[in-house]
Structures are given as C-alpha cells and as structure tokens.
Scaffold this motif. Structure first.
Motif, PDB file in Angstrom:
ATOM      1  N   ALA A  63       0.680  -1.402  -0.052  1.00 54.91           N
ATOM      2  CA  ALA A  63      -0.216  -0.091   0.069  1.00 54.91           C
ATOM      3  C   ALA A  63       0.862   1.327  -0.008  1.00 54.91           C
ATOM      4  O   ALA A  63       0.385   2.467   0.117  1.00 54.91           O
ATOM      5  N   GLY A  64       2.243   1.179  -0.243  1.00 58.15           N
ATOM      6  CA  GLY A  64       3.105   2.197   0.020  1.00 58.15           C
ATOM      7  C   GLY A  64       3.581   2.411  -1.754  1.00 58.15           C
ATOM      8  O   GLY A  64       3.085   2.140  -2.457  1.00 58.15           O
ATOM      9  N   THR A  65       4.645   3.023  -1.702  1.00 58.59           N
ATOM     10  CA  THR A  65       5.236   3.806  -3.103  1.00 58.59           C
ATOM     11  C   THR A  65       5.666   2.405  -3.741  1.00 58.59           C
ATOM     12  O   THR A  65       5.580   2.368  -5.059  1.00 58.59           O
ATOM     13  N   ILE A  66       6.212   1.425  -3.048  1.00 60.21           N
ATOM     14  CA  ILE A  66       6.936   0.403  -3.897  1.00 60.21           C
ATOM     15  C   ILE A  66       5.669  -0.418  -4.115  1.00 60.21           C
ATOM     16  O   ILE A  66       5.340  -1.095  -5.281  1.00 60.21           O
ATOM     17  N   GLY A  67       4.395  -0.479  -3.546  1.00 60.60           N
ATOM     18  CA  GLY A  67       3.139  -1.328  -4.114  1.00 60.60           C
ATOM     19  C   GLY A  67       2.596  -0.398  -5.249  1.00 60.60           C
ATOM     20  O   GLY A  67       2.263  -1.232  -6.196  1.00 60.60           O
TER      21      GLY A  67
END
Length: 401
Positions: free
Chosen positions: A241-245
């Motif tokens: 749910a973050g930037t990597i996601g």
C-alpha cells in the motif's frame, strides 16, 4: 594478484567491502541446492536482467544447472578500487560463470546499466550474433534510481507509505545486538510516488520488450516474467500500500500491456515470490523484523530463493502447470501466505518487544543472512587470512565481443 586483509566495514545492514571467497562459497551452496538436470539437451535461450543478486541470481543458477539454459545475464556491479573491494555481485557473477563453464553452458555476462539504451543495444547484438532469438526474459531489478533514456531525467525511488504516515516496530542492531526500534515515516507526496513508479515499475521492462521485438529477437512462444512481491497485511502500509506497491501495480499493468503487444505470440507474467533476505529487502523498514519472525514461524518450511526459482523454472518450461492467481500472476508465496502461518506471524509481531525478541524472532539468523549477501559470516571461510580481491569480470565469448 591483489591479496588484501579485508574487514566488512559495515554499519547496520550496509557493508563497505565484500569478501570474494565468501561470495564464491555462497554461490557454491546455492548451486548445490539446485536440482540436477533432467536431460542433457540444450535448454531455452534466456536473458536474465539482474542476474547477480536475489531472485535473479537464484533463477540464473537454477536455469544453468537444472535446465541447461543458454543466453546472457546482465548485472550492474562495481569493480575493485584502491579503497574498496569489488561489489558482492561482481564476485558472485565471476563464480557463476565458472560453474556455467564447468557444465558446458553457452551463457555469458554483461556488466552495465540495464536501464540504458547502450546496454540494450549491446545485449541485442550479442543475442542476435550467437542465438538469433530468445525464448525467455527474466526481469529482476531493484534499483534506487533510474535515468529515463527518452528524457534524460533521473528518477529516485523512495520507500514511504501513501496517504498517511507510518509508525511501526522495526529491527535494529547496536554493536551486533538486536533490539526493537520505533519507526516513523511520513507519507510520500505525488512526485515521490511517481518517481518510484518510474524506477521500480514496468517502464524499463516494457522498453526491453520493445527493443528486442523491434529487432526480431523474440522467438515463437516467447515468455517473459518480472519478479514482484505482495507480502503480509503486517507490512502492507510500507510495501503493497506504499510507494513500492504503486510500482508493483505498474509492473502488473505492464504485463497486461506486453501481452496485448505480443498478440498471442508470447506471454508475460509478474511472479509473486515469497519473502527473502536480499540487498533490496533489507532497505525496506520493518521487513527485517517481519522476515525474522516469519523464519522463526516457518522453520523447515522456509523456502529459499533457490527453492522458489526451481518452482518457477518448472512452470516456465512446462514441467508443471503455471500456478496463477485471479490477476494472472504466478504465485510462489503460498508457503508464506498460508493463513495459519500468517496468524502465527501476526501473534508474534503483536507480542514481540525487548524482552521477547530472542524467542519471538530469528534475529541472529537474519543478521547472518545479511552478512552473507556480501560474503561475510559464511561457515568454513577463513576471514583471518588475506584474500585475492582482483577477480576479472567473465570474458565474453569471441563471437560476442
């Protein structure tokens, strides 16, 4: 010859020097874990982008030993300097090339920035000259920055949550001793999110397909896979749910775009691997603690990168059917995402603190695994004696030069 007495020079998870003998031993152990070949005939022609570390290294070793893979591996590794050893991936690649030669594999390595047009052109020229086309492209790159070859803009990735700040436990080591720390990360802004997608999403994978297809280098029935991760709801705020996601979602969207582009002449999938201790994963906050707990919970059920790469290869060559989810992703993470495993990890995560860390998480194992990424803490390696640090990059075959 350059014999040096080497010290790790590490601070936390970052190491200044790599140990060539330790890196060689790590590769040898992975090679020994790889299944024996089922036949002697030449295997598929493959291009492995990111062949020196993590799942890319494991896929390269399994492809060479178990499936008689031919082709080319690409990595971007630092050479030795007066102050520092070569990068760990440099030494791992040198040993991988030796093992490939021992089994007669027609496989060579290219050292360069896979994001660049120059490396794409050189790789295409080598493939065209020696093989004519490739059957398989494995894309496994984790990088902190990328220069867009079309615009020249340099994009920098960030590891941050989206929409809201993130607070969580994290694993830190002070003088080698593990402790529980507290992490606070501010939410990324739109520019940071977009930059991370540019670095870690599917843009470069797409450019590779475009470059190879435009030169007629994709064989009939061509397959391509890009390595990804989903993970637990425990790590979701900082990962999926973050930037990597956001970048991983872009990678999955790119797989669908490539499938449309190939028009049935080939197929693209993302591959959801399970947790692993890699140079990329150690940079992600909270992943160290999560992985340490997961290893304690799974015990003998832990699946190494070699285990997972072997399972992937069996699917890619058709020995078993593709294990796809409802989003057309190949899943290798069933062992991690088993509901009973995740329930046990969640219970341990909620309870772990300074008093229970020794029994609730395999912190010693995790610390040693991080060291082994750079060739340190490998049993049987003599770290007291000087080591030969000047190791040449594998030479191309005469027709590749």
């Amino acid at each position: 010859m350059t014999l040096r007495e080497i010290k790790p020079g590490n601070r936390g998870y970052l190491y200044v020097n790599s140990h060539p003998n330790g890196c060689q031993e790590v590769v040898d152990r992975m090679w020994q874990q790889t299944p024996d070949p089922a036949h002697d005939r030449p295997g598929p022609v493959a291009l492995v982008i990111g062949s020196s570390a993590g799942y890319g290294l494991a896929a390269t070793l399994v492809g060479l030993r178990a499936h008689r893979m031919r082709g080319l591996g690409i990595a971007f590794e630092a050479a030795e300097t007066e102050r520092r050893t070569a990068g760990a991936g440099w030494y791992r690649t040198a040993r991988t090339a030796e093992l490939a030669a021992e089994v007669g594999a027609d496989f060579t390595f290219l050292n360069g920035d896979a994001f660049s047009d120059g490396v794409k052109d050189e790789a295409a020229d080598r493939i065209a000259a020696r093989f004519g086309a490739i059957d398989l492209l494995i894309y496994s790159i984790a990088a902190p920055r990328r220069t867009d070859p079309l615009t020249g803009e340099v994009h920098h990735s960030v590891i941050k949550p989206l929409d809201a700040d993130y607070r969580a436990k994290t694993l830190v080591f002070e003088d080698g001793a593990p402790r529980i720390g507290e992490l606070h990360l501010q939410a990324a802004d739109e520019a940071e999110r977009d930059a991370t997608v540019q670095v870690m999403g599917g843009a470069d994978w797409q450019l590779w397909i475009d470059a190879l297809q435009s030169k007629g280098l994709l064989a009939d029935g061509f397959r391509t896979v890009a390595l990804s991760y989903v993970g637990s709801d425990i790590t979701a705020p900082i990962y999926r749910a973050g930037t990597i996601g956001a970048a991983k979602q872009d990678l999955e969207d790119t797989a669908r775009a490539i499938n449309t582009q190939l028009k049935g002449a080939g197929h693209a999938h993302t591959v959801v691997a399970g947790a692993a201790v890699t140079q990329a994963s150690t940079a992600i906050p909270s992943i160290a603690l999560y992985t340490s707990i997961l290893h304690r919970v799974t015990g003998e059920g832990w699946r190494t990168t070699v285990d997972q790469a072997a399972a992937l290869w069996n699917q890619l060559v058709g020995d078993v059917e593709l294990h796809l989810d409802d989003q057309d992703r190949v899943r290798l993470d069933d062992w991690e995402m088993n509901p009973e495993v995740q329930a046990a990890v969640r219970a341990a995560w909620d309870q772990v603190d300074a008093d229970t860390i020794a029994t609730g998480a395999d912190t010693g194992w995790f610390r040693d695994e991080v060291g082994r990424l750079y060739g340190w803490d490998v049993p049987g390696v003599d770290y007291e004696s000087a080591a030969e640090t000047t190791v040449p990059w594998p030479a191309p075959r005469p027709s590749d030069a």
